[in-house]
Design an enzyme around this catalytic site. Sequence first.
Site, short mmCIF file in Angstrom:
data_model
loop_
_atom_site.label_atom_id
_atom_site.label_comp_id
_atom_site.label_asym_id
_atom_site.label_seq_id
_atom_site.Cartn_x
_atom_site.Cartn_y
_atom_site.Cartn_z
N GLU A 144 0.83 -1.23 0.00
CA GLU A 144 0.00 0.00 0.00
C GLU A 144 0.86 1.27 0.00
O GLU A 144 0.55 2.25 -0.66
CB GLU A 144 -0.91 0.00 1.24
N VAL A 181 2.61 3.85 -3.19
CA VAL A 181 1.99 4.98 -3.91
C VAL A 181 1.12 5.74 -2.92
O VAL A 181 0.28 5.15 -2.23
CB VAL A 181 1.11 4.50 -5.10
N GLY A 225 11.67 14.53 5.84
CA GLY A 225 11.51 13.08 5.61
C GLY A 225 10.65 12.75 4.40
O GLY A 225 10.19 11.62 4.27
N ASP A 279 10.86 8.70 -9.18
CA ASP A 279 9.96 8.18 -8.14
C ASP A 279 8.52 8.14 -8.66
O ASP A 279 7.83 7.12 -8.54
CB ASP A 279 10.07 9.07 -6.89
N LYS A 306 5.97 4.88 -9.59
CA LYS A 306 4.58 4.74 -9.15
C LYS A 306 3.65 4.50 -10.34
O LYS A 306 2.72 3.69 -10.26
CB LYS A 306 4.18 5.98 -8.35
N GLY A 359 5.82 11.11 4.01
CA GLY A 359 5.87 11.46 5.43
C GLY A 359 6.05 10.19 6.24
O GLY A 359 5.58 9.12 5.86
N1 HSE Z 1 9.93 10.46 -1.89
C1 HSE Z 1 8.57 10.06 -2.05
C2 HSE Z 1 7.73 11.28 -2.33
C3 HSE Z 1 8.12 9.37 -0.80
O1 HSE Z 1 8.22 12.39 -2.10
O2 HSE Z 1 6.60 11.16 -2.78
C4 HSE Z 1 6.80 8.68 -0.92
O3 HSE Z 1 6.78 7.72 -1.94
#
Ligand code: HSE
Length: 340
Positions: free
Chosen positions: A149, A152, A207, A221, A225, A322
């Site tokens: 989960e 994404v 974070g 990234d 997804k 987060g």
């Molecule tokens: N680095 C990713 C973002 C973390 O900023 O969306 C969550 O997948």
Amino acid sequence: MIQNIALVGCGNVGTALLEILNEKRTELSEKHGFIFRVTLISDLMKGTVLDPEGLDLNQIVIDLKEGKNLDSFPKGQGSFGELLAKSRTTMMAEATPTNLKTGEPGITHIRAALSRGIHVTTTNKGPVALAFDELATLAKSCGAKFRYEGVVMSGTPLLHMLQYGMAGCTVLKLEGILNGTTNFILSKMGETGVSYAEALEEAASLGYAEADPTGDVEGWDAAAKVSILAKLLFGKNIPVSDIDRQGITCITPEKIKAAHEHGCTVKLIAGINATNGEFYTYVTPKEISLSHPLASINGPTNAVSILTDNLGEVTLIGPGAGRIETGQALLTDLIAMRKN
Ligand code: HSE
């Protein structure tokens, strides 16, 4: 049945899971019948600790909050498979950093657990984007569940919604903001005029960014997804490198200001278009009108609109990154997978 949980990767997200489990132990038992002990924690930096009777979770959470490693708890020794066996793990949460080139070390951890019939949840995009078929087949053949989960929209339940809430509905198109870090950077640059580098530094300190934030700002990234959603929704294997991808490194506060002057803003938009017999996957910065619903999605929040046959358009908005938010994704999966 008591679940013996192993946590692999005890960084921001893994620590958040431990905090939530510790804080909600009674509620999880009473409301969900989810009774657990944490029997193994393994982290490259903080150490490997193991107790088949259950580690002292409360003390571990206190120590981690104080910035300590796991030195004062019973040490675990042996190969990863031996650690899983000794800790009598029934479910594993895998939260090591994403590597979109190799998928490691996540793939190795997940393989080891699934092949022993241990249910696995991961927030690591590498194994899901690169080795989904292999891991899903392994899970099935070993009678284990494999959930992801958090890969994404962090804990916002997009995958649950698509798999269960919209089961039987055909998705035609999907578009939205799928990366929290870049949305945070673009929002900050637009609101305060801070430089790209300053905004990125803040996103990393909060974070949101990956261990290597290049993955975020260059669109990898979000592309991972999209690749995961293409598999889940359409059964298509679209390698991350095949997605039409552009990041936000070329976007400056001046460009955002210029966009505002003609009633627009800039967002990193990701999507899949499966209408009219085409199948197009993309990640690209787009100027969108300030009156467009996505224009008001700021900070690390994500949003995705899904065009379907039976429901028309469904939009989901929620946290996209987060520590606690992604820890919640692991918890949701653990509860969903518990062994009866
Ligand atoms: N680095 C990713 C973002 C973390 O900023 O969306 C969550 O997948």
